[in-house]
Design a protein around this motif. Structure first.
Motif, PDB file in Angstrom:
ATOM      1  N   ALA A   6     -19.861  15.858  41.596  1.00  0.00           N
ATOM      2  CA  ALA A   6     -21.099  15.473  42.281  1.00  0.00           C
ATOM      3  C   ALA A   6     -20.809  14.516  43.433  1.00  0.00           C
ATOM      4  CB  ALA A   6     -22.068  14.841  41.287  1.00  0.00           C
ATOM      5  N   LYS A   7     -19.908  13.574  43.219  1.00  0.00           N
ATOM      6  CA  LYS A   7     -19.550  12.625  44.274  1.00  0.00           C
ATOM      7  C   LYS A   7     -18.861  13.335  45.431  1.00  0.00           C
ATOM      8  CE  LYS A   7     -19.032   8.517  41.325  1.00  0.00           C
ATOM      9  NZ  LYS A   7     -18.070   7.495  40.834  1.00  0.00           N
ATOM     10  N   LEU A   8     -17.996  14.301  45.125  1.00  0.00           N
ATOM     11  CA  LEU A   8     -17.321  15.057  46.174  1.00  0.00           C
ATOM     12  C   LEU A   8     -18.322  15.849  47.004  1.00  0.00           C
ATOM     13  CD1 LEU A   8     -14.143  16.358  44.303  1.00  0.00           C
ATOM     14  CD2 LEU A   8     -14.175  14.873  46.297  1.00  0.00           C
ATOM     15  N   SER A   9     -19.271  16.444  46.305  1.00  0.00           N
ATOM     16  CA  SER A   9     -20.285  17.239  47.003  1.00  0.00           C
ATOM     17  C   SER A   9     -21.150  16.364  47.908  1.00  0.00           C
ATOM     18  CB  SER A   9     -21.166  17.966  45.979  1.00  0.00           C
ATOM     19  OG  SER A   9     -22.186  18.692  46.618  1.00  0.00           O
ATOM     20  N   ALA A  10     -21.515  15.196  47.384  1.00  0.00           N
ATOM     21  CA  ALA A  10     -22.380  14.302  48.149  1.00  0.00           C
ATOM     22  C   ALA A  10     -21.677  13.707  49.356  1.00  0.00           C
ATOM     23  CB  ALA A  10     -22.894  13.184  47.247  1.00  0.00           C
ATOM     24  N   SER A  11     -20.354  13.573  49.278  1.00  0.00           N
ATOM     25  CA  SER A  11     -19.614  12.928  50.371  1.00  0.00           C
ATOM     26  C   SER A  11     -18.862  13.937  51.226  1.00  0.00           C
ATOM     27  CB  SER A  11     -18.614  11.915  49.791  1.00  0.00           C
ATOM     28  OG  SER A  11     -17.669  12.572  48.955  1.00  0.00           O
ATOM     29  N   ALA A  12     -19.172  15.228  51.097  1.00  0.00           N
ATOM     30  CA  ALA A  12     -18.428  16.259  51.808  1.00  0.00           C
ATOM     31  C   ALA A  12     -18.427  16.029  53.311  1.00  0.00           C
ATOM     32  CB  ALA A  12     -19.008  17.637  51.494  1.00  0.00           C
ATOM     33  N   GLY A  13     -19.527  15.544  53.851  1.00  0.00           N
ATOM     34  CA  GLY A  13     -19.615  15.332  55.292  1.00  0.00           C
ATOM     35  C   GLY A  13     -18.771  14.189  55.798  1.00  0.00           C
ATOM     36  N   GLY A  14     -18.347  13.290  54.892  1.00  0.00           N
ATOM     37  CA  GLY A  14     -17.571  12.135  55.342  1.00  0.00           C
ATOM     38  C   GLY A  14     -16.107  12.224  54.997  1.00  0.00           C
ATOM     39  N   ASP A  76     -15.939   6.765  48.606  1.00  0.00           N
ATOM     40  CA  ASP A  76     -15.203   5.637  49.175  1.00  0.00           C
ATOM     41  C   ASP A  76     -14.126   5.121  48.223  1.00  0.00           C
ATOM     42  OD1 ASP A  76     -16.979   4.733  47.298  1.00  0.00           O
ATOM     43  OD2 ASP A  76     -17.514   2.912  48.387  1.00  0.00           O
ATOM     44  N   LYS A  77     -13.787   5.906  47.201  1.00  0.00           N
ATOM     45  CA  LYS A  77     -12.779   5.502  46.237  1.00  0.00           C
ATOM     46  C   LYS A  77     -11.646   6.530  46.200  1.00  0.00           C
ATOM     47  CE  LYS A  77     -15.047   1.887  44.688  1.00  0.00           C
ATOM     48  NZ  LYS A  77     -14.551   0.501  44.828  1.00  0.00           N
ATOM     49  N   TYR A  78     -10.604   6.203  45.423  1.00  0.00           N
ATOM     50  CA  TYR A  78      -9.462   7.096  45.245  1.00  0.00           C
ATOM     51  C   TYR A  78      -9.169   7.215  43.745  1.00  0.00           C
ATOM     52  CZ  TYR A  78      -8.596   6.474  50.258  1.00  0.00           C
ATOM     53  OH  TYR A  78      -8.720   6.454  51.621  1.00  0.00           O
ATOM     54  N   TYR A  79      -9.167   8.427  43.227  1.00  0.00           N
ATOM     55  CA  TYR A  79      -8.903   8.651  41.801  1.00  0.00           C
ATOM     56  C   TYR A  79      -7.428   8.968  41.588  1.00  0.00           C
ATOM     57  CZ  TYR A  79     -13.750   8.530  40.257  1.00  0.00           C
ATOM     58  OH  TYR A  79     -15.019   8.121  39.930  1.00  0.00           O
ATOM     59  N   VAL A  80      -6.839   8.324  40.591  1.00  0.00           N
ATOM     60  CA  VAL A  80      -5.427   8.529  40.289  1.00  0.00           C
ATOM     61  C   VAL A  80      -5.228   9.914  39.685  1.00  0.00           C
ATOM     62  CG1 VAL A  80      -3.413   7.690  39.036  1.00  0.00           C
ATOM     63  CG2 VAL A  80      -5.140   6.070  39.854  1.00  0.00           C
ATOM     64  N   MET A  81      -4.374  10.721  40.310  1.00  0.00           N
ATOM     65  CA  MET A  81      -3.996  12.019  39.772  1.00  0.00           C
ATOM     66  C   MET A  81      -2.690  11.923  39.001  1.00  0.00           C
ATOM     67  SD  MET A  81      -4.873  14.292  43.144  1.00  0.00           S
ATOM     68  CE  MET A  81      -3.825  15.634  42.575  1.00  0.00           C
ATOM     69  N   ASP A  82      -1.753  11.181  39.562  1.00  0.00           N
ATOM     70  CA  ASP A  82      -0.456  10.962  38.909  1.00  0.00           C
ATOM     71  C   ASP A  82      -0.023   9.535  39.223  1.00  0.00           C
ATOM     72  OD1 ASP A  82       1.973  11.777  37.496  1.00  0.00           O
ATOM     73  OD2 ASP A  82       2.938  11.590  39.448  1.00  0.00           O
ATOM     74  N   GLY A  83       0.398   8.804  38.180  1.00  0.00           N
ATOM     75  CA  GLY A  83       0.813   7.418  38.373  1.00  0.00           C
ATOM     76  C   GLY A  83       0.023   6.439  37.539  1.00  0.00           C
ATOM     77  N   HIS A  84      -0.553   6.921  36.431  1.00  0.00           N
ATOM     78  CA  HIS A  84      -1.354   6.038  35.569  1.00  0.00           C
ATOM     79  C   HIS A  84      -0.516   4.880  35.016  1.00  0.00           C
ATOM     80  CE1 HIS A  84      -3.782   9.746  35.631  1.00  0.00           C
ATOM     81  NE2 HIS A  84      -4.810   8.946  35.430  1.00  0.00           N
ATOM     82  N   HIS A  85       0.729   5.156  34.647  1.00  0.00           N
ATOM     83  CA  HIS A  85       1.572   4.094  34.108  1.00  0.00           C
ATOM     84  C   HIS A  85       1.954   3.088  35.193  1.00  0.00           C
ATOM     85  CE1 HIS A  85       2.166   7.171  30.909  1.00  0.00           C
ATOM     86  NE2 HIS A  85       2.153   6.099  30.149  1.00  0.00           N
ATOM     87  N   ARG A  86       2.191   3.582  36.410  1.00  0.00           N
ATOM     88  CA  ARG A  86       2.500   2.671  37.514  1.00  0.00           C
ATOM     89  C   ARG A  86       1.304   1.770  37.819  1.00  0.00           C
ATOM     90  NH1 ARG A  86       4.353   7.294  41.366  1.00  0.00           N
ATOM     91  NH2 ARG A  86       3.778   8.527  39.533  1.00  0.00           N
TER      92      ARG A  86
END
Length: 271
Positions: A6-14, A76-86
């Motif tokens: 939902a967040k991706l869809s709402a922010s698609a224009g930005g 306006d955020k970044y979700y961790v895909m790989d690197g949770h332990h780091r």
């Protein structure tokens, strides 16, 4: 997944405000979000996560920032895909600087698949159960005759065999075509039990583990392997069978409590 979609869809224009795909950016901790149920495929109970995080946290005092984590821009955020332990290591070390991250550009489905590939290549290897459940999850994303991922793609992402994927597809088809209710959230083991007519019985995992462990012990005894005669040889043999097995056994036999930064000798461990 629904919230992120939902967040991706709402922010698609930005989307243009984010760095290009593959770029390395410096992020503040507050800019980073975690959604382990979406992007973390490992079973945290099967790897020595606390030890690994502690070692990474100590490494920051010698090497500074760790290797970049992989992130998906969402609003306006970044979700961790790989690197949770780091990321956990930075928090443990009370890191005051920015955190280097590689920007991933793609759909949510592509990000989920890339996260699995990254988890598979990570030094803290996925267990067989992790791989099986990951493969089952991907099978469940489709419908009989309309699979979003090919058999070879699931094999490559999850590290399972072709026969396993075929059995899972067959099971998913039977669940769809049969008179079964509430089967969408079943684990692979639960799905097998349901198809075998055992779904009315409460699944006792402890009893199942005890039975399987006893069967394996009986097999070892019949083979006259004498594993306790020379523990060093036994340890080396297990490591050759599966390099990640000794660490998994240590995690089960000698569980370590969560790292407590208040117990660190600050003269020797200056974070």
């Amino acid at each position: 997944m629904e919230k992120i979609a939902a967040k991706l869809s709402a922010s698609a224009g930005g989307a243009g405000k984010h760095a290009a795909a593959g770029a390395v950016v410096e992020l503040a901790l507050d800019d980073i979000c975690v959604a382990e149920e979406v992007f973390q495929w490992k079973n945290p109970g099967m790897v020595p996560s606390d030890d690994h995080i502690f070692d990474l946290a100590k490494a920051t005092q010698n090497t500074g920032a760790l290797d970049p984590i992989l992130v998906l821009p969402v609003a306006d955020k970044y979700y961790v895909m790989d690197g949770h332990h780091r990321l956990a290591a930075y928090i443990t070390a009370k890191w005051r600087g920015t955190i280097p991250a590689i920007v991933f550009s793609g759909s949510l489905n592509e990000a989920i698949r890339e996260a699995l590939r990254s988890n598979n290549k990570n030094k803290l290897s996925m267990t067989t159960k992790d791989r099986m459940e990951a493969a089952w999850w991907f099978v469940k994303q489709g419908k009989p005759g309309a699979w979003p991922d090919s058999i070879s793609e699931i094999q490559e992402m999850c590290g399972v065999g072709k026969g396993t994927v075929n059995r899972m597809r067959d099971a998913w088809t039977k669940l769809h075509n049969g008179q079964y209710e509430d089967f969408e959230d079943l684990s692979w083991r639960q799905a097998q039990a349901k198809l075998e007519g055992k779904e009315k019985q409460a699944f006792d995992e402890d009893s199942w583990l005890e039975k399987r462990a006893q069967n394996l012990a009986d097999d070892i005894e019949r083979a006259k392997l004498h594993l306790s005669k020379n523990p060093e040889i036994t340890a080396l043999a297990l490591e050759r069978l599966d390099p990640g097995l000794p660490a998994q056994l240590m995690a089960l036999w000698q569980p370590r409590g969560s790292f407590d930064p208040t117990q660190v000798d600050e003269d020797n461990e200056p974070f």
